[in-house]
Motif scaffolding. Structure first.
Motif, mmCIF file in Angstrom:
data_model
loop_
_atom_site.group_PDB
_atom_site.id
_atom_site.type_symbol
_atom_site.label_atom_id
_atom_site.label_comp_id
_atom_site.label_asym_id
_atom_site.label_seq_id
_atom_site.Cartn_x
_atom_site.Cartn_y
_atom_site.Cartn_z
ATOM 1 N N TRP A 83 -34.401 -25.827 6.465
ATOM 2 C CA TRP A 83 -35.672 -25.778 5.673
ATOM 3 C C TRP A 83 -35.620 -25.060 4.253
ATOM 4 N N GLY A 84 -36.209 -25.716 3.376
ATOM 5 C CA GLY A 84 -36.165 -25.174 1.768
ATOM 6 C C GLY A 84 -35.016 -25.370 1.044
ATOM 7 N N SER A 85 -33.905 -26.172 1.464
ATOM 8 C CA SER A 85 -32.885 -26.718 0.952
ATOM 9 C C SER A 85 -33.189 -27.623 -0.123
ATOM 10 N N SER A 86 -34.241 -28.616 -0.047
ATOM 11 C CA SER A 86 -34.391 -29.845 -0.887
ATOM 12 C C SER A 86 -35.931 -29.901 -0.855
ATOM 13 N N GLY A 87 -36.220 -30.728 -2.090
ATOM 14 C CA GLY A 87 -37.426 -31.306 -2.108
ATOM 15 C C GLY A 87 -38.773 -30.441 -2.372
ATOM 16 N N LYS A 88 -39.871 -30.530 -1.903
ATOM 17 C CA LYS A 88 -41.047 -29.730 -2.181
ATOM 18 C C LYS A 88 -40.785 -28.407 -1.451
ATOM 19 N N GLN A 89 -39.994 -28.399 -0.330
ATOM 20 C CA GLN A 89 -39.840 -27.058 0.387
ATOM 21 C C GLN A 89 -38.992 -26.008 -0.386
ATOM 22 N N ALA A 90 -38.309 -26.738 -1.250
ATOM 23 C CA ALA A 90 -37.200 -25.694 -2.170
ATOM 24 C C ALA A 90 -38.046 -25.358 -3.045
ATOM 25 N N VAL A 91 -38.810 -26.071 -3.698
ATOM 26 C CA VAL A 91 -39.731 -25.530 -4.726
ATOM 27 C C VAL A 91 -40.765 -24.710 -4.507
ATOM 28 N N TYR A 92 -41.366 -24.820 -3.064
ATOM 29 C CA TYR A 92 -42.248 -23.543 -2.728
ATOM 30 C C TYR A 92 -41.307 -22.226 -2.492
ATOM 31 N N LEU A 93 -40.522 -22.520 -1.769
ATOM 32 C CA LEU A 93 -39.475 -21.406 -1.264
ATOM 33 C C LEU A 93 -39.064 -20.725 -2.743
ATOM 34 N N HIS A 94 -38.928 -21.498 -4.009
ATOM 35 C CA HIS A 94 -38.369 -20.537 -5.210
ATOM 36 C C HIS A 94 -39.425 -19.926 -5.676
ATOM 37 N N LYS A 95 -40.714 -20.510 -5.733
ATOM 38 C CA LYS A 95 -41.961 -19.668 -5.955
ATOM 39 C C LYS A 95 -42.199 -18.733 -5.065
ATOM 40 N N LEU A 96 -42.016 -18.737 -3.982
ATOM 41 C CA LEU A 96 -42.319 -17.383 -3.114
ATOM 42 C C LEU A 96 -41.418 -16.453 -3.411
ATOM 43 N N VAL A 97 -40.052 -16.738 -3.529
ATOM 44 C CA VAL A 97 -39.043 -15.696 -3.805
ATOM 45 C C VAL A 97 -39.380 -15.198 -5.236
ATOM 46 N N ARG A 98 -39.765 -16.007 -6.162
ATOM 47 C CA ARG A 98 -40.255 -15.377 -7.390
ATOM 48 C C ARG A 98 -41.476 -14.404 -7.408
ATOM 49 N N CYS A 99 -42.418 -14.703 -6.612
ATOM 50 C CA CYS A 99 -43.365 -13.995 -6.626
ATOM 51 C C CYS A 99 -43.360 -12.554 -5.624
ATOM 52 N N LEU A 100 -42.443 -12.601 -4.414
ATOM 53 C CA LEU A 100 -41.955 -11.635 -4.237
ATOM 54 C C LEU A 100 -41.263 -10.563 -4.660
ATOM 55 N N SER A 101 -40.402 -11.126 -5.610
ATOM 56 C CA SER A 101 -39.507 -10.325 -6.348
ATOM 57 C C SER A 101 -40.464 -9.464 -7.310
ATOM 58 N N LYS A 102 -41.523 -10.004 -7.840
ATOM 59 C CA LYS A 102 -42.495 -9.200 -8.807
ATOM 60 C C LYS A 102 -43.288 -8.372 -8.074
ATOM 61 N N ALA A 103 -43.584 -8.374 -6.822
ATOM 62 C CA ALA A 103 -44.423 -7.454 -6.228
ATOM 63 C C ALA A 103 -43.630 -6.066 -5.770
ATOM 64 N N ASP A 104 -44.482 -5.202 -5.948
ATOM 65 C CA ASP A 104 -44.007 -3.645 -5.594
ATOM 66 C C ASP A 104 -43.679 -3.709 -3.869
ATOM 67 N N GLU A 105 -42.875 -2.575 -3.699
ATOM 68 C CA GLU A 105 -42.554 -2.494 -2.414
ATOM 69 C C GLU A 105 -43.636 -2.353 -1.157
ATOM 70 N N ALA A 106 -44.643 -1.602 -1.663
ATOM 71 C CA ALA A 106 -45.618 -1.699 -0.796
ATOM 72 C C ALA A 106 -46.353 -2.834 -0.467
ATOM 73 N N ASP A 107 -46.369 -3.599 -1.360
ATOM 74 C CA ASP A 107 -47.142 -4.996 -1.237
ATOM 75 C C ASP A 107 -46.377 -5.950 -0.237
ATOM 76 N N ARG A 108 -44.791 -5.838 -0.360
ATOM 77 C CA ARG A 108 -43.965 -6.373 0.346
ATOM 78 C C ARG A 108 -44.134 -5.955 1.623
ATOM 79 N N LYS A 109 -44.208 -4.785 1.970
ATOM 80 C CA LYS A 109 -44.279 -4.474 3.408
ATOM 81 C C LYS A 109 -45.492 -4.795 4.027
ATOM 82 N N LEU A 110 -46.722 -4.673 3.404
ATOM 83 C CA LEU A 110 -48.032 -5.238 3.701
ATOM 84 C C LEU A 110 -47.877 -6.701 4.344
ATOM 85 N N LEU A 111 -47.195 -7.612 3.147
ATOM 86 C CA LEU A 111 -47.018 -8.875 3.646
ATOM 87 C C LEU A 111 -46.257 -9.132 4.847
#
Length: 130
Positions: A83-111
């Protein structure tokens, strides 16, 4: 095994002192001692520094085998494609990774806590229905 115990074991096997690790990483010896004694949990960046200082791949800090552990096939779909290796799933996964990398540690722990609650809650409901 606790990460601190593993770090101490690997350091002693290589006959390195905490001072040697301090010189190789730039981390204070007292911090290294706190990590080894379980008083401090290091960030992943710190673990990368420690792995480089010990001249081992990062996975060896968590795994005692000679080879990297086998990756479980948890994210396989019906077509046996990860899952997430191609197509729409890969685009979604890339966006999720980018957003989580911008979040601070407290927000990541909460999520993560919310996701665990949701996953645990869903499992309880299906067990109760069975």
């Amino acid at each position: 095994m606790m990460i601190g115990d593993r770090l101490r074991q690997m350091r002693e096997e290589k006959k390195l002192s905490q001072g040697d690790i301090e010189k190789r990483t730039g981390l204070l010896r007292c911090y290294i001692s706190r990590v080894e004694n379980g008083h401090t949990v290091p960030a992943i960046e710190t673990l990368e520094k420690l792995a480089r200082a010990l001249e081992v791949p990062l996975y060896q800090l968590f795994y005692e085998g000679a080879e990297p552990p086998k990756v479980p096939h948890l994210l396989k779909t019906a077509d046996n494609i990860a899952w997430g290796s191609s197509g729409k799933q890969a685009v979604y996964l890339h966006k999720l990774v980018r957003c989580l990398s911008k979040a601070d540690e407290a927000d990541r722990k909460l999520l993560l806590a919310m996701a665990q609650k949701l996953a645990g809650g869903r499992g309880r409901r299906t067990q109760a229905a069975a």
